[in-house]
Design a protein around this motif. Structure first.
Motif, mmCIF file in Angstrom:
data_model
loop_
_atom_site.group_PDB
_atom_site.id
_atom_site.type_symbol
_atom_site.label_atom_id
_atom_site.label_comp_id
_atom_site.label_asym_id
_atom_site.label_seq_id
_atom_site.Cartn_x
_atom_site.Cartn_y
_atom_site.Cartn_z
ATOM 1 N N PHE A 198 0.711 -1.316 0.178
ATOM 2 C CA PHE A 198 0.024 -0.045 -0.449
ATOM 3 C C PHE A 198 0.907 1.244 0.000
ATOM 4 O O PHE A 198 1.981 1.165 0.668
ATOM 5 N N TYR A 199 0.689 2.278 -0.977
ATOM 6 C CA TYR A 199 1.143 3.015 -0.881
ATOM 7 C C TYR A 199 0.084 4.377 -0.752
ATOM 8 O O TYR A 199 -0.762 4.552 -1.259
ATOM 9 N N PRO A 200 0.990 5.410 0.307
ATOM 10 C CA PRO A 200 -0.080 6.512 0.528
ATOM 11 C C PRO A 200 0.020 7.614 -0.909
ATOM 12 O O PRO A 200 -2.076 7.685 -0.945
ATOM 13 N N ARG A 201 0.864 8.007 -1.730
ATOM 14 C CA ARG A 201 0.469 8.368 -3.039
ATOM 15 C C ARG A 201 0.755 7.585 -4.334
ATOM 16 O O ARG A 201 1.896 6.587 -4.376
ATOM 17 N N LEU A 202 0.294 7.958 -5.715
ATOM 18 C CA LEU A 202 1.186 6.728 -6.802
ATOM 19 C C LEU A 202 2.425 7.057 -6.599
ATOM 20 O O LEU A 202 3.244 6.643 -7.427
ATOM 21 N N GLY A 203 2.647 8.669 -6.748
ATOM 22 C CA GLY A 203 3.763 8.822 -7.140
ATOM 23 C C GLY A 203 4.953 8.213 -6.574
ATOM 24 O O GLY A 203 5.667 7.561 -6.195
ATOM 25 N N GLU A 204 4.509 7.492 -5.163
ATOM 26 C CA GLU A 204 5.983 6.394 -4.272
ATOM 27 C C GLU A 204 5.693 4.975 -4.964
ATOM 28 O O GLU A 204 6.918 4.980 -5.024
ATOM 29 N N LEU A 205 4.578 4.449 -5.871
ATOM 30 C CA LEU A 205 4.851 3.128 -6.163
ATOM 31 C C LEU A 205 6.284 3.827 -7.587
ATOM 32 O O LEU A 205 6.525 3.194 -7.644
ATOM 33 N N THR A 206 5.277 4.635 -8.206
ATOM 34 C CA THR A 206 5.880 4.663 -9.842
ATOM 35 C C THR A 206 7.641 4.625 -9.274
ATOM 36 O O THR A 206 8.630 4.618 -10.006
ATOM 37 N N GLN A 207 7.940 5.907 -8.402
ATOM 38 C CA GLN A 207 9.374 5.986 -8.023
ATOM 39 C C GLN A 207 9.960 4.685 -7.249
ATOM 40 O O GLN A 207 10.737 4.529 -7.773
ATOM 41 N N GLU A 208 8.946 3.966 -6.396
ATOM 42 C CA GLU A 208 9.548 2.619 -5.647
ATOM 43 C C GLU A 208 10.393 1.606 -7.271
ATOM 44 O O GLU A 208 11.693 1.204 -7.626
ATOM 45 N N LEU A 209 9.678 1.926 -8.193
ATOM 46 C CA LEU A 209 9.496 0.748 -9.789
ATOM 47 C C LEU A 209 11.073 1.180 -10.273
ATOM 48 O O LEU A 209 11.645 0.667 -10.385
ATOM 49 N N LYS A 210 10.656 2.704 -10.409
ATOM 50 C CA LYS A 210 12.448 3.239 -10.553
ATOM 51 C C LYS A 210 13.394 2.846 -9.909
ATOM 52 O O LYS A 210 14.661 2.546 -10.998
ATOM 53 N N ALA A 211 13.295 3.027 -8.741
ATOM 54 C CA ALA A 211 14.345 3.034 -7.508
ATOM 55 C C ALA A 211 15.064 1.303 -8.162
ATOM 56 O O ALA A 211 15.964 0.871 -7.607
ATOM 57 N N LEU A 212 13.771 0.587 -8.189
ATOM 58 C CA LEU A 212 14.301 -0.971 -8.527
ATOM 59 C C LEU A 212 14.654 -1.377 -10.143
ATOM 60 O O LEU A 212 15.344 -2.534 -9.830
ATOM 61 N N GLY A 213 14.330 -0.882 -10.826
ATOM 62 C CA GLY A 213 14.587 -0.333 -12.375
ATOM 63 C C GLY A 213 13.999 -1.740 -12.744
ATOM 64 O O GLY A 213 13.847 -1.382 -14.342
ATOM 65 N N ALA A 214 12.342 -1.883 -12.321
ATOM 66 C CA ALA A 214 11.639 -2.464 -13.021
ATOM 67 C C ALA A 214 10.713 -1.677 -14.028
ATOM 68 O O ALA A 214 9.237 -1.424 -13.914
ATOM 69 N N VAL A 215 11.144 -0.965 -14.808
ATOM 70 C CA VAL A 215 10.891 -0.152 -15.842
ATOM 71 C C VAL A 215 10.062 -0.834 -16.892
ATOM 72 O O VAL A 215 10.548 -1.924 -17.419
#
Ligand SMILES: C[S@@+](CC[C@H](N)C(=O)[O-])C[C@H]1O[C@@H](n2cnc3c(N)ncnc32)[C@H](O)[C@@H]1O
Length: 269
Positions: A198-215
């Motif tokens: 669960f994420y407070p905002r969508l931006g946190e999910l998309t930032q996390e995917l980017k940090a993982l390299g899972a683009v």
């Protein structure tokens, strides 16, 4: 350069870029990898181990500690291997290679462990054939991979914006089961775990995917940045999924443990 080669170069570049940020963002990856480790039979004591798609080396170190033996870490992304090498004192065998073409001798490993790397292989059948070849008779391939339904909320939200491919596609359990049946192992088990973060905002999910390299690297992905109006439409669509815990992101994870039964013939993919 064919399409598959091009995609693999992009995959390697994306994960290499993510190497410094990966570990902090990898909570789900830790959980599902630990669950996979926990699925190995307690009386199975491998001598030669390969961590396939080892990333930053978290499970390479865990396997070495667990079985008190050196482990080879192999990954497509050189940046990941550099990071793994710098953070793994005592482990010094890292190979840059593709799971679909392993530069390893046939029947040279007892255990191939692979956490959340196989969904990046366009030819999973080829990766399974390579694992079968490299394992000794009686050896084990333990891997997990993402299934259809993963990031479904994000996929559906993008559908409210356009028809482009914004989320990587994952195979169904039926497709995976057929591949496992055909891989020549003879003895395998596959269980599916569902995880919801669960994420407070969508931006946190998309930032996390980017940090993982899972683009998103699928053919049909958009070529440019997301404009403000489209981002607002995406956010509004994702808000429809909000629960009291926040915005959900679902993951369907297949946990697979296979043994190469002595005397069986492999399948060439
Ligand atoms: C999500 S990360 C998982 C890393 C690590 N196993 C973990 O659990 O933290 C996926 C890794 O698979 C690697 N990978 C992707 N495709 C691969 C391929 N065809 N052969 C080998 N490694 C690959 C990526 O470079 C990346 O490091």
């Amino acid at each position: 350069m064919n399409e598959a080669t091009l995609d693999k170069r992009l995959i390697a570049e994306s994960f290499s870029r993510a190497a410094p940020t990966y570990d902090k963002a990898a909570a789900l990856q830790r959980t599902v990898g630990s669950n996979l480790l926990g699925r190995l039979p307690r009386d199975f004591v491998p001598g030669d181990i390969l961590d396939l798609g080892c990333g930053t080396g978290h499970f390479t170190r865990a396997l070495a500690a667990c079985f008190d033996t050196p482990v080879i870490g192999l990954d497509l992304a050189e940046g990941m291997l550099r990071h793994a090498n710098e953070h793994s004192p005592g482990l010094d065998h890292w190979i840059t290679a593709d799971a679909e073409r392993l530069p390893l001798r046939s029947e040279s490993r007892d255990l191939i462990f692979s956490s959340l790397a196989m969904q990046w292989c366009p030819r999973l059948d080829q990766a399974l054939a390579e694992a079968w070849r490299v394992l000794r008779p009686g050896g084990c391939l333990a891997f997990n991979t993402l299934l259809e339904g993963s990031l479904e909320e994000l996929r559906q939200s993008w559908k409210a914006v356009d028809n482009l491919v914004h989320v990587n596609s994952f195979m169904s359990l039926t497709e995976l089961t057929l591949l496992l049946d055909d891989a020549g192992f003879g003895d395998w088990q596959c269980d599916v775990e569902r995880h919801v973060l669960f994420y407070p905002r969508l931006g946190e999910l998309t930032q996390e995917l980017k940090a993982l390299g899972a683009v998103n690297l699928n053919a049909g992905r958009p070529s440019g940045l997301t404009g403000k109006a489209r981002a607002r439409r995406l956010t509004a669509a994702y808000e429809q999924f909000r629960t009291e815990h926040g915005l959900p992101a679902s993951w369907q994870v297949a946990q697979v443990v296979m043994f190469k039964q002595p005397g069986r013939t492999g399948v060439s993919a």
